[in-house]
Design a protein around this motif. Sequence first.
Motif, PDB file in Angstrom:
ATOM      1  N   ARG A 163      16.796  36.376  64.588  1.00 58.20           N
ATOM      2  CA  ARG A 163      17.451  36.233  65.886  1.00 58.20           C
ATOM      3  C   ARG A 163      16.789  37.175  66.869  1.00 58.20           C
ATOM      4  O   ARG A 163      16.757  38.382  66.666  1.00 58.20           O
ATOM      5  CB  ARG A 163      18.946  36.518  65.775  1.00 58.20           C
ATOM      6  N   LEU A 164      16.262  36.623  67.927  1.00 59.69           N
ATOM      7  CA  LEU A 164      15.449  37.392  68.859  1.00 59.69           C
ATOM      8  C   LEU A 164      16.257  38.145  69.902  1.00 59.69           C
ATOM      9  O   LEU A 164      15.889  39.235  70.311  1.00 59.69           O
ATOM     10  CB  LEU A 164      14.458  36.463  69.564  1.00 59.69           C
ATOM     11  N   LYS A 165      17.347  37.575  70.343  1.00 57.80           N
ATOM     12  CA  LYS A 165      18.055  38.140  71.488  1.00 57.80           C
ATOM     13  C   LYS A 165      18.632  39.520  71.182  1.00 57.80           C
ATOM     14  O   LYS A 165      18.529  40.437  71.970  1.00 57.80           O
ATOM     15  CB  LYS A 165      19.154  37.181  71.935  1.00 57.80           C
ATOM     16  N   ARG A 166      19.259  39.681  70.050  1.00 61.89           N
ATOM     17  CA  ARG A 166      19.892  40.953  69.710  1.00 61.89           C
ATOM     18  C   ARG A 166      19.373  41.530  68.385  1.00 61.89           C
ATOM     19  O   ARG A 166      19.802  42.580  67.948  1.00 61.89           O
ATOM     20  CB  ARG A 166      21.407  40.781  69.624  1.00 61.89           C
ATOM     21  N   GLY A 167      18.485  40.813  67.726  1.00 61.38           N
ATOM     22  CA  GLY A 167      17.907  41.322  66.492  1.00 61.38           C
ATOM     23  C   GLY A 167      18.806  41.217  65.273  1.00 61.38           C
ATOM     24  O   GLY A 167      18.566  41.902  64.278  1.00 61.38           O
ATOM     25  N   ASN A 168      19.856  40.405  65.342  1.00 64.87           N
ATOM     26  CA  ASN A 168      20.730  40.211  64.192  1.00 64.87           C
ATOM     27  C   ASN A 168      20.199  39.067  63.332  1.00 64.87           C
ATOM     28  O   ASN A 168      20.595  37.925  63.487  1.00 64.87           O
ATOM     29  CB  ASN A 168      22.165  39.858  64.641  1.00 64.87           C
ATOM     30  N   ASP A 169      19.286  39.373  62.429  1.00 60.02           N
ATOM     31  CA  ASP A 169      18.719  38.338  61.571  1.00 60.02           C
ATOM     32  C   ASP A 169      19.799  37.767  60.659  1.00 60.02           C
ATOM     33  O   ASP A 169      20.728  38.473  60.262  1.00 60.02           O
ATOM     34  CB  ASP A 169      17.579  38.914  60.731  1.00 60.02           C
ATOM     35  N   CYS A 170      19.676  36.475  60.353  1.00 63.51           N
ATOM     36  CA  CYS A 170      20.677  35.790  59.537  1.00 63.51           C
ATOM     37  C   CYS A 170      19.992  35.096  58.371  1.00 63.51           C
ATOM     38  O   CYS A 170      19.030  34.356  58.567  1.00 63.51           O
ATOM     39  CB  CYS A 170      21.410  34.733  60.357  1.00 63.51           C
ATOM     40  N   LEU A 171      20.502  35.320  57.177  1.00 64.57           N
ATOM     41  CA  LEU A 171      20.049  34.597  56.007  1.00 64.57           C
ATOM     42  C   LEU A 171      21.021  33.438  55.821  1.00 64.57           C
ATOM     43  O   LEU A 171      22.195  33.655  55.518  1.00 64.57           O
ATOM     44  CB  LEU A 171      20.045  35.503  54.770  1.00 64.57           C
ATOM     45  N   LEU A 172      20.541  32.228  56.045  1.00 66.00           N
ATOM     46  CA  LEU A 172      21.410  31.051  56.049  1.00 66.00           C
ATOM     47  C   LEU A 172      21.072  30.102  54.908  1.00 66.00           C
ATOM     48  O   LEU A 172      19.918  30.008  54.485  1.00 66.00           O
ATOM     49  CB  LEU A 172      21.285  30.309  57.384  1.00 66.00           C
ATOM     50  N   GLN A 173      22.085  29.408  54.448  1.00 68.15           N
ATOM     51  CA  GLN A 173      21.922  28.366  53.439  1.00 68.15           C
ATOM     52  C   GLN A 173      21.336  27.132  54.113  1.00 68.15           C
ATOM     53  O   GLN A 173      21.766  26.760  55.200  1.00 68.15           O
ATOM     54  CB  GLN A 173      23.308  28.026  52.855  1.00 68.15           C
ATOM     55  N   MET A 174      20.375  26.491  53.466  1.00 63.43           N
ATOM     56  CA  MET A 174      19.788  25.288  54.046  1.00 63.43           C
ATOM     57  C   MET A 174      20.652  24.073  53.725  1.00 63.43           C
ATOM     58  O   MET A 174      21.163  23.948  52.609  1.00 63.43           O
ATOM     59  CB  MET A 174      18.377  25.051  53.489  1.00 63.43           C
ATOM     60  N   THR A 175      20.818  23.201  54.697  1.00 65.88           N
ATOM     61  CA  THR A 175      21.464  21.919  54.456  1.00 65.88           C
ATOM     62  C   THR A 175      20.467  21.038  53.696  1.00 65.88           C
ATOM     63  O   THR A 175      19.271  21.344  53.635  1.00 65.88           O
ATOM     64  CB  THR A 175      21.837  21.232  55.781  1.00 65.88           C
ATOM     65  N   ASN A 176      20.938  19.940  53.137  1.00 64.33           N
ATOM     66  CA  ASN A 176      20.038  19.033  52.425  1.00 64.33           C
ATOM     67  C   ASN A 176      18.938  18.501  53.342  1.00 64.33           C
ATOM     68  O   ASN A 176      17.773  18.435  52.956  1.00 64.33           O
ATOM     69  CB  ASN A 176      20.819  17.870  51.806  1.00 64.33           C
ATOM     70  N   SER A 177      19.330  18.102  54.561  1.00 60.73           N
ATOM     71  CA  SER A 177      18.347  17.580  55.525  1.00 60.73           C
ATOM     72  C   SER A 177      17.312  18.635  55.882  1.00 60.73           C
ATOM     73  O   SER A 177      16.110  18.350  55.948  1.00 60.73           O
ATOM     74  CB  SER A 177      19.039  17.114  56.803  1.00 60.73           C
ATOM     75  N   LEU A 178      17.775  19.834  56.123  1.00 62.03           N
ATOM     76  CA  LEU A 178      16.868  20.916  56.508  1.00 62.03           C
ATOM     77  C   LEU A 178      15.933  21.269  55.354  1.00 62.03           C
ATOM     78  O   LEU A 178      14.744  21.489  55.554  1.00 62.03           O
ATOM     79  CB  LEU A 178      17.667  22.143  56.946  1.00 62.03           C
ATOM     80  N   ARG A 179      16.468  21.282  54.149  1.00 66.34           N
ATOM     81  CA  ARG A 179      15.630  21.588  52.980  1.00 66.34           C
ATOM     82  C   ARG A 179      14.514  20.545  52.827  1.00 66.34           C
ATOM     83  O   ARG A 179      13.354  20.904  52.566  1.00 66.34           O
ATOM     84  CB  ARG A 179      16.460  21.661  51.711  1.00 66.34           C
ATOM     85  N   ALA A 180      14.851  19.279  52.988  1.00 68.21           N
ATOM     86  CA  ALA A 180      13.844  18.221  52.871  1.00 68.21           C
ATOM     87  C   ALA A 180      12.731  18.432  53.893  1.00 68.21           C
ATOM     88  O   ALA A 180      11.541  18.278  53.581  1.00 68.21           O
ATOM     89  CB  ALA A 180      14.492  16.850  53.043  1.00 68.21           C
ATOM     90  N   ILE A 181      13.108  18.803  55.108  1.00 69.34           N
ATOM     91  CA  ILE A 181      12.119  19.076  56.160  1.00 69.34           C
ATOM     92  C   ILE A 181      11.252  20.272  55.776  1.00 69.34           C
ATOM     93  O   ILE A 181      10.025  20.221  55.884  1.00 69.34           O
ATOM     94  CB  ILE A 181      12.823  19.316  57.518  1.00 69.34           C
ATOM     95  N   MET A 182      11.885  21.338  55.320  1.00 64.13           N
ATOM     96  CA  MET A 182      11.139  22.544  54.976  1.00 64.13           C
ATOM     97  C   MET A 182      10.201  22.309  53.794  1.00 64.13           C
ATOM     98  O   MET A 182       9.080  22.826  53.768  1.00 64.13           O
ATOM     99  CB  MET A 182      12.089  23.709  54.672  1.00 64.13           C
ATOM    100  N   GLU A 183      10.640  21.529  52.810  1.00 61.78           N
ATOM    101  CA  GLU A 183       9.773  21.215  51.667  1.00 61.78           C
ATOM    102  C   GLU A 183       8.543  20.425  52.123  1.00 61.78           C
ATOM    103  O   GLU A 183       7.415  20.727  51.723  1.00 61.78           O
ATOM    104  CB  GLU A 183      10.543  20.429  50.605  1.00 61.78           C
ATOM    105  N   ARG A 184       8.772  19.440  52.978  1.00 69.07           N
ATOM    106  CA  ARG A 184       7.660  18.628  53.483  1.00 69.07           C
ATOM    107  C   ARG A 184       6.695  19.479  54.310  1.00 69.07           C
ATOM    108  O   ARG A 184       5.483  19.408  54.141  1.00 69.07           O
ATOM    109  CB  ARG A 184       8.196  17.450  54.311  1.00 69.07           C
ATOM    110  N   ARG A 185       7.246  20.307  55.171  1.00 68.62           N
ATOM    111  CA  ARG A 185       6.398  21.125  56.036  1.00 68.62           C
ATOM    112  C   ARG A 185       5.659  22.197  55.212  1.00 68.62           C
ATOM    113  O   ARG A 185       4.530  22.561  55.528  1.00 68.62           O
ATOM    114  CB  ARG A 185       7.212  21.750  57.158  1.00 68.62           C
TER     115      ARG A 185
END
Length: 179
Positions: free
Chosen positions: A41-63
Amino acid sequence: MRQDNQDILVCLLHLGARITEAHNLKCSDINFELNTILVRRLKRGNDCLLQMTNSLRAIMERRHLTRINNKVFPTKHDDGRTNTGWMKDVVKRSGVSLDGGKIPSHTFRHSCATRLLRSGMDITMVQKFLGHKEISSTMVYLHTLPSEVASRAAAVFDGDLMQGDCMKHQVGKPKTLAR
């Protein structure tokens, strides 16, 4: 190119990311074993470790399989600028009317927050998800939700509540009265 645009829109919506945060995602920020993605997170520097949704995971695997470097979304600009001109074309192709103004990339962050709140997620959880330091930053999304008071008032006028029942009534579960 259109696939890149679609991928980044899913990231904006599923991560509640700002456009620059999505463009700054690195392949090393993704942990496929734990199914997580680190959003810096750029605005305040509060980085977040988030769980990937199924759709997002498929995109990340492909990329990840087709990556050129460590960036999930490599850009043509070396100076860190983010090009969002393509969004106008996407909106135009979708048939969405722009009579009310433009649709900036930040709209997807707002849509994410609103969707989480409408699903019943606690506002402090949404605050952490978005990386807000102050709860007041997250509270701006509450205006899109019908208030509990308004829901109870509607129930009274619809005849679902009788005097004294207001304290027992739960929003979304109207009380049925024997007649």
